[in-house]
Design an enzyme around this catalytic site. Structure first.
Site, PDB file in Angstrom:
ATOM      1  CG  ASP A 471      38.880   6.890 -14.479  1.00  0.00           C
ATOM      2  OD1 ASP A 471      39.648   7.095 -13.727  1.00  0.00           O
ATOM      3  OD2 ASP A 471      38.895   6.818 -15.694  1.00  0.00           O
ATOM      4  CG  ASP A 541      44.677   3.188 -18.037  1.00  0.00           C
ATOM      5  OD1 ASP A 541      43.434   2.600 -17.528  1.00  0.00           O
ATOM      6  OD2 ASP A 541      44.727   4.299 -18.022  1.00  0.00           O
TER       7      ASP A 541
HETATM    8  C1  DGJ Z   1      41.311   6.006 -17.204  1.00  0.00           C
HETATM    9  C2  DGJ Z   1      41.070   4.728 -16.823  1.00  0.00           C
HETATM   10  O1  DGJ Z   1      42.022   4.010 -16.335  1.00  0.00           O
HETATM   11  C3  DGJ Z   1      40.653   3.809 -18.201  1.00  0.00           C
HETATM   12  O2  DGJ Z   1      40.469   2.529 -17.865  1.00  0.00           O
HETATM   13  C4  DGJ Z   1      39.507   4.552 -18.760  1.00  0.00           C
HETATM   14  O3  DGJ Z   1      38.257   4.566 -18.045  1.00  0.00           O
HETATM   15  C5  DGJ Z   1      39.766   5.962 -18.976  1.00  0.00           C
HETATM   16  N1  DGJ Z   1      40.562   6.769 -17.912  1.00  0.00           N
HETATM   17  C6  DGJ Z   1      38.442   6.828 -19.514  1.00  0.00           C
HETATM   18  O4  DGJ Z   1      38.512   8.288 -19.785  1.00  0.00           O
END
Ligand code: DGJ
Length: 740
Positions: A471, A541
């Site tokens: 991430d 997301d």
């Molecule tokens: C952002 C990501 O896009 C999410 O899927 C998740 O992993 C969060 N960060 C976790 O902090």
């Protein structure tokens, strides 16, 4: 072979059966551009394509003479590809042809991701060296053409052959002069949770561009653009694409100049960029992939899909079916312990899923997002047996285990920041801007990259880990590296990206069995550069089924389904609060790498049965859904956007799956027919409907095998909703076509 060099006419011609790219050394030894488009005959000369009698400046290079590597200051006032400053502060260059060589295959680019070849004869490359002897600069232009792909890959390397330092201020990877400007510019633009929406606008006189200055490619604009005629549709018409194999600040710009020609350039964003090139040193710019399609946007997408899937993605997972995973993020956020995770994993296993992924919150004291990034030691309060105990217990259930990390970050509240505050990007004596309570680590510093490699290697080696979600949750601010001298601060962003790539390179080499998935607050760094290390990326997301139609549609312009992680999440959806049917969420996520992002222990019995059915369906058709030839049929950016349909076709054309989605239920809509693509006209296909076979009612003579010719020319009849039992909003159906 595909590249011809004609010494008499001083022309080069990159050609295969589909495209040609032609250039020529002009009388003054500058490198001119003659043509990019559908294949032209080999063995001929094409200098006449560009009128030689333009009377502009005395050097005859005023606009609009098309050039391969334009510079500014000598009568060409269009945006330059190169700006290099000499010791006297001048940026005037006179880049004359010096030499060329043909190279079998395709060289890699030092420190940068790039497309590649796997067998001899697959591609051929041409390196053309231009030089300015006054400044002491050698420009090496590299062109590659693949035997069977409608793409030309371009990059540039700059070598300082003089005695004094040079400053590279702009080094575009590709500059393409097009003879007319009757194009529309297509970009993939958006923001967090609405990434890569399709924007299409007419080219107008002047400059139009998309770019990033955030240190990542970003969700705002993607380093992919296309030019298409106003009449170009999905399945017909001309389109030119440009994609940058790069993950940082980029620029993609088209300029229409007064004579009605267009220049497209793409590369590292020159804004704020300055690279000091010492004598003897070489600077390598990333590569750009130019593609040409005469078969609409569909043809352009296929050129990128197959190249990115087969010759940009690397590693043991490149061609392998990707596992169906359960990701813990929306199931638990930061609130979990071993027992809760084990219960979720077991429940996922019972539904047929294949991997359990532990997302954020497993390290330091991370009970929320205010702390612990950088402290990559397992939180024994939550996981007393460490990652190993959890991973082994997950494995004993018959699942693989995957883990979330965010290597490039440090929380202000963390041991790492306490020990190494200067490792965070920032200007000494100025406050750093926080975002999500975190700072960005200075990946331009080799010791930071070394530390991360050691620390993360220890984590990844501590347990049986099969998958990593990498991430990156904030953009760079106060760009400044504590160890770079003042005169090298303009190199920061590029050095950051090189540091990032080297960490990816080292970790993917050290752990070749791990499937890496890239992520940046969802799809904030979904770019070709990342695909070279991580063959799949978290698309967004936003997992709402309706939103995902637009996001996946836009993403598919350049990126194949095998690169798009797509999850089914709970309702009301956590990003938009919408409630959509479980079947619809799955029917959208099926056209990517499927996962679930919910707590399966909270599903009702009937929902569990439905999910088990979805997982079984996906397993049955996984290779087709992940690696098939993807076609967009009608979609969220057409008309009122209420109806979307897309399909994927097996390479042998013996099977295909069509996804059809209606956002809002419309009264009395009447029957619909959708013309399919990519089938074998001579094959008869049996059509079945998922999830509900009864849906075939009204869709023509049920169960009768239908010819590929009919499905493509007359269309697939999509049964209309029954008037006495309207189906409601957010309806999806899949039509499975199997050769009779
Ligand atoms: C952002 C990501 O896009 C999410 O899927 C998740 O992993 C969060 N960060 C976790 O902090």
């Amino acid at each position: 072979m595909p590249i011809e060099w004609n010494g008499d006419s001083r022309e080069f011609h990159l050609r295969n059966d589909r495209i040609s790219y032609v250039g020529r050394v002009l009388e003054n030894r500058w490198l001119g551009h003659l043509y990019f488009g559908p294949a032209l005959a080999g063995g001929r000369t094409y200098a006449h394509l560009v009128p030689g009698d333009f009377y502009g400046f005395s050097n005859r290079l005023g606009e609009p003479i098309p050039l391969e590597c334009p510079i500014s200051g000598s009568g060409d006032y269009r945006p330059p590809a190169l700006v290099v400053e000499g010791a006297d502060g001048s940026t005037i260059l006179d880049l004359g042809y010096r030499s060329h060589r043909l190279i079998p295959g395709k060289p890699s680019l030092p420190g940068l991701p790039s497309t590649y070849v796997e067998f001899g004869g697959e591609a051929e490359s041409l390196e053309i060296v231009l030089a300015d002897s006054i400044v002491g600069l050698e420009v090496r232009l590299l062109y590659t053409i693949y035997r069977d792909r409608p793409v030309v890959v371009r990059s540039v390397a700059l070598a300082n052959t003089g005695q004094g330092p040079l400053i590279v201020r702009c080094a575009m990877s590709a500059s393409l002069d097009l003879p007319d400007a009757a194009w529309q510019l297509i970009t993939l633009s958006g923001e967090w949770a609405r990434e890569r929406h399709v924007e299409r606008r007419d080219l107008r006189p002047g400059r139009q561009s998309v770019s990033s200055l955030r240190g990542i490619s970003g969700p705002q604009h993607n380093p992919f653009v296309a030019l298409a005629r106003a009449s170009t549709t999905e399945d017909a018409g001309e389109a030119v694409g440009a994609a940058l194999v790069y993950s940082g600040n980029f620029l993609a710009e088209a300029e229409v100049e007064p004579f009605g020609t267009a220049r497209l350039r793409m590369g590292i964003n020159p804004e704020g960029f300055a690279w000091l090139l010492e004598p003897g040193a070489t600077f390598h710019a990333p590569e750009a992939v130019l593609a040409w399609s005469s078969e609409g946007l569909d043809g352009l997408s296929e050129a990128y899909h197959s190249l990115f899937r087969e010759r940009l993605a690397r590693g043991s997972w490149r061609d392998r079916p990707r596992p169906i995973l359960l990701n813990s993020w929306e199931a638990t956020y930061f609130d979990f312990d071993e027992a809760r995770l084990a219960a979720i994993a077991e429940s996922a296993r019972d539904l047929g899923m294949e991997m359990f992924v532990l997302d954020d919150g497993w390290f330091g004291h991370r009970d929320d997002d205010t702390t612990s990034l950088g402290d990559w030691q397992v939180d024994r309060r939550k996981l007393p047996g460490g990652l190993e105990a959890l991973a082994r217990s997950v494995e004993s259930m018959g699942l693989r285990f995957g883990l979330w990390i965010e290597p490039e970050m440090v929380s202000r509240r963390s041991n790492l920041f306490g020990e190494h505050p200067d490792w965070a990007v920032g200007v000494p004596a100025r406050p750093r801007t926080e975002s999500r309570n975190q700072y960005v680590l200075d990946m331009a510093r080799p010791e930071v990259v070394d530390y991360l490699f050691e620390t993360l290697s220890a984590v990844l080696g501590s347990a049986p880990i099969s998958y990593v979600k990498w991430d990156m949750n904030r953009a760079v601010t106060e760009a400044h590296s504590a160890t770079l001298p003042a005169w090298r601060q303009g190199e920061f962003f590029q050095r950051y990206v090189l540091g990032l790539y080297s960490l990816y390179e080292r970790l993917t080499k050290a752990f070749p069995g791990i499937l890496f998935e890239s992520c940046a607050s969802g799809g904030g760094r979904f770019d070709p550069g990342m695909l070279a290390y991580a063959p799949q990326a978290w698309t967004s997301d936003d997992t709402d089924a309706v939103e995902r139609l637009a996001i996946q549609w836009g993403t598919s312009l350049a990126y194949p389904p095998s690169s798009m992680a797509a999850h089914v999440s709970a309702v009301p959806n956590h990003q938009v609060g919408r409630i959509t049917p479980l079947a619809t969420r799955a029917a959208v996520a099926f056209f990517g790498v499927l996962g679930y992002e919910l707590d399966p222990t909270k599903l009702s019995e009937s929902e569990r049965a439905e999910v088990a059915d979805q997982v079984a369906f996906y397993k049955r058709w996984r290779e087709l859904l992940q690696f098939g030839r993807f076609h967009r049929l009608c979609g969220p950016f057409d008309g009122d956007g209420n109806e979307t349909a897309w399909m994927t076709v097996a390479s042998d054309r013996r099977a295909a799956i069509v996804g059809h989605y209606e956002v809002l239920s419309r009264p009395n809509p009447g029957p619909r027919r959708i013309r399919l693509r990519g089938l074998d006209p001579g094959t008869l296909y049996r059509v079945s409907v998922w999830p509900d076979a009864a849906d075939m009612a009204g869709a023509g003579p049920a169960r009768q095998a239908i010819g590929g010719d009919e499905l493509m020319n007359a269309g697939l009849v999509i049964g209309s909703a029954r008037r006495d039992a309207p189906a409601g909003d957010f309806r999806a159906r899949l039509f499975v076509l199997e050769a009779d």
